[in-house]
Design a protein around this motif. Sequence first.
Motif, mmCIF file in Angstrom:
data_model
loop_
_atom_site.group_PDB
_atom_site.id
_atom_site.type_symbol
_atom_site.label_atom_id
_atom_site.label_comp_id
_atom_site.label_asym_id
_atom_site.label_seq_id
_atom_site.Cartn_x
_atom_site.Cartn_y
_atom_site.Cartn_z
ATOM 1 N N ALA A 81 0.841 -1.205 0.000
ATOM 2 C CA ALA A 81 0.000 0.000 0.000
ATOM 3 C C ALA A 81 0.875 1.253 0.000
ATOM 4 O O ALA A 81 0.590 2.216 -0.710
ATOM 5 C CB ALA A 81 -0.933 -0.016 1.202
ATOM 6 N N LEU A 82 1.940 1.231 0.785
ATOM 7 C CA LEU A 82 2.846 2.381 0.830
ATOM 8 C C LEU A 82 3.544 2.588 -0.510
ATOM 9 O O LEU A 82 3.673 3.723 -0.983
ATOM 10 C CB LEU A 82 3.877 2.206 1.944
ATOM 11 C CG LEU A 82 3.341 2.278 3.377
ATOM 12 C CD1 LEU A 82 4.446 1.946 4.372
ATOM 13 C CD2 LEU A 82 2.776 3.640 3.674
ATOM 14 N N ASP A 83 3.989 1.504 -1.139
ATOM 15 C CA ASP A 83 4.633 1.617 -2.447
ATOM 16 C C ASP A 83 3.669 2.159 -3.489
ATOM 17 O O ASP A 83 4.049 2.984 -4.326
ATOM 18 C CB ASP A 83 5.180 0.262 -2.900
ATOM 19 C CG ASP A 83 6.429 -0.150 -2.130
ATOM 20 O OD1 ASP A 83 7.071 0.736 -1.526
ATOM 21 O OD2 ASP A 83 6.767 -1.356 -2.140
ATOM 22 N N ALA A 84 2.403 1.742 -3.432
ATOM 23 C CA ALA A 84 1.399 2.247 -4.372
ATOM 24 C C ALA A 84 1.176 3.737 -4.169
ATOM 25 O O ALA A 84 1.081 4.505 -5.140
ATOM 26 C CB ALA A 84 0.090 1.478 -4.202
ATOM 27 N N GLU A 85 1.093 4.182 -2.927
ATOM 28 C CA GLU A 85 0.897 5.609 -2.636
ATOM 29 C C GLU A 85 2.108 6.423 -3.069
ATOM 30 O O GLU A 85 1.967 7.521 -3.617
ATOM 31 C CB GLU A 85 0.616 5.794 -1.144
ATOM 32 C CG GLU A 85 0.365 7.231 -0.734
ATOM 33 C CD GLU A 85 -0.914 7.825 -1.306
ATOM 34 O OE1 GLU A 85 -1.081 9.055 -1.188
ATOM 35 O OE2 GLU A 85 -1.743 7.094 -1.880
ATOM 36 N N ILE A 86 3.305 5.916 -2.843
ATOM 37 C CA ILE A 86 4.524 6.608 -3.272
ATOM 38 C C ILE A 86 4.529 6.748 -4.792
ATOM 39 O O ILE A 86 4.844 7.811 -5.332
ATOM 40 C CB ILE A 86 5.785 5.868 -2.766
ATOM 41 C CG1 ILE A 86 5.917 6.041 -1.254
ATOM 42 C CG2 ILE A 86 7.041 6.365 -3.483
ATOM 43 C CD1 ILE A 86 6.974 5.160 -0.623
ATOM 44 N N GLY A 87 4.148 5.697 -5.495
ATOM 45 C CA GLY A 87 4.089 5.750 -6.953
ATOM 46 C C GLY A 87 3.073 6.771 -7.440
ATOM 47 O O GLY A 87 3.330 7.522 -8.387
ATOM 48 N N ARG A 88 1.907 6.827 -6.805
ATOM 49 C CA ARG A 88 0.868 7.783 -7.186
ATOM 50 C C ARG A 88 1.360 9.218 -6.975
ATOM 51 O O ARG A 88 1.190 10.084 -7.830
ATOM 52 C CB ARG A 88 -0.401 7.540 -6.369
ATOM 53 C CG ARG A 88 -1.573 8.430 -6.788
ATOM 54 C CD ARG A 88 -2.733 8.312 -5.829
ATOM 55 N NE ARG A 88 -2.458 8.907 -4.533
ATOM 56 C CZ ARG A 88 -2.483 10.218 -4.276
ATOM 57 N NH1 ARG A 88 -2.741 11.076 -5.226
ATOM 58 N NH2 ARG A 88 -2.244 10.677 -3.058
#
Length: 173
Positions: A81-88
């Motif tokens: 979830a953190l990696d997805a938010e960082i990517g966004r």
Amino acid sequence: MRPANSPTASWLAAAVFAAVTTFGGGLVAAQSAPDSENGRYSMTPIPEGVLRLDTRTGTVSTCTRNGAGWACYAVPDERTALDAEIGRLQAEVEKLKGQLAAGPTASGKVDEALPKADSLKKAEPKVAEGERKIEIPLPSDQDVDRVMSFLEKAWRRLIDMANRVQKDVSGKI
């Protein structure tokens, strides 16, 4: 030929059995060895059962014993979830950088000068940096002229009043 129950034969039979068990059992054990013996999983006891870490994938699971045996369930991974938010957020930053590089998007006339500040508006007291002192702005020439005019009128009225009182007092005595 010796009978089968001699001590040498018993010893020899035990040695052969031990050799077959050692080498044969070792092959069977090597074929069916669980992954934990190869170092893939790391187990840590917890009050509910066992916490299992897959050292190849990084997946963490909790393993508990139920009526049918042991069951392992993957622990929710917050990292994804953190990696997805960082990517966004990185994509949004790149988009905003592109918009900023494209130039201003203001509409209307931008070449026109801004209106000047109101000259009659009083300036706000300023707080000096690093200190808690208040700077009070000095009065303008207009303010000084208004005060002087007020004082002159008040002085003239006071003199007129004193002259009237003196005339009243001298006429009656």
